[in-house]
Design a protein around this motif. Sequence first.
Motif, PDB file in Angstrom:
ATOM      1  N   SER A 146      -4.742   1.731  -1.795  1.00  0.00           N
ATOM      2  CA  SER A 146      -4.596   0.337  -1.398  1.00  0.00           C
ATOM      3  C   SER A 146      -3.864  -0.451  -2.475  1.00  0.00           C
ATOM      4  O   SER A 146      -3.629   0.033  -3.589  1.00  0.00           O
ATOM      5  N   ARG A 175       0.863  -1.176   0.000  1.00  0.00           N
ATOM      6  CA  ARG A 175       0.000   0.000   0.000  1.00  0.00           C
ATOM      7  C   ARG A 175       0.897   1.223   0.000  1.00  0.00           C
ATOM      8  O   ARG A 175       1.989   1.199   0.564  1.00  0.00           O
ATOM      9  N   CYS A 221      -6.148   1.122   3.125  1.00  0.00           N
ATOM     10  CA  CYS A 221      -5.400   2.327   2.755  1.00  0.00           C
ATOM     11  C   CYS A 221      -5.051   3.047   4.042  1.00  0.00           C
ATOM     12  O   CYS A 221      -5.931   3.515   4.744  1.00  0.00           O
TER      13      CYS A 221
END
Length: 127
Positions: free
Chosen positions: A52, A33, A107
């Motif tokens: 992400s 990420r 994320c």
Amino acid sequence: QLQLVESGGGLVQPGGSLRLSCAASGFTLDDYRIGWFRQVPGREREMVSCISRNGGNINYADSVKGRFTISRGNVANTVYLQMNGLKPEDTAVYYCAATKTSSQYYCATNPDAYNYWGQGTQVTVSS
């Protein structure tokens, strides 16, 4: 050796645009990420945007929503931050960061969640 290198910073007038690139070497960003952060002297590092692993989850700081766009590039191992409508308050050193994760969807907005950092690129917005 795992390394992140940012590029694309510079001096731009208010209202202008820049595209920052974050290129990885020594590892593939597909497994990581990614976050973009910025910092000005005397202030804490703040999250600008994160993406992400699968690119399906993206977050932006309220201050940049509608102006900045993060993306995983078609060029392998590169992540971009397109910055439009730049304002003087966007002036900062911008850093990309990465951390390996098994999650396709998460994320991370906290800088402590990232293990690898680039050296930063200066963005100055001034007339």
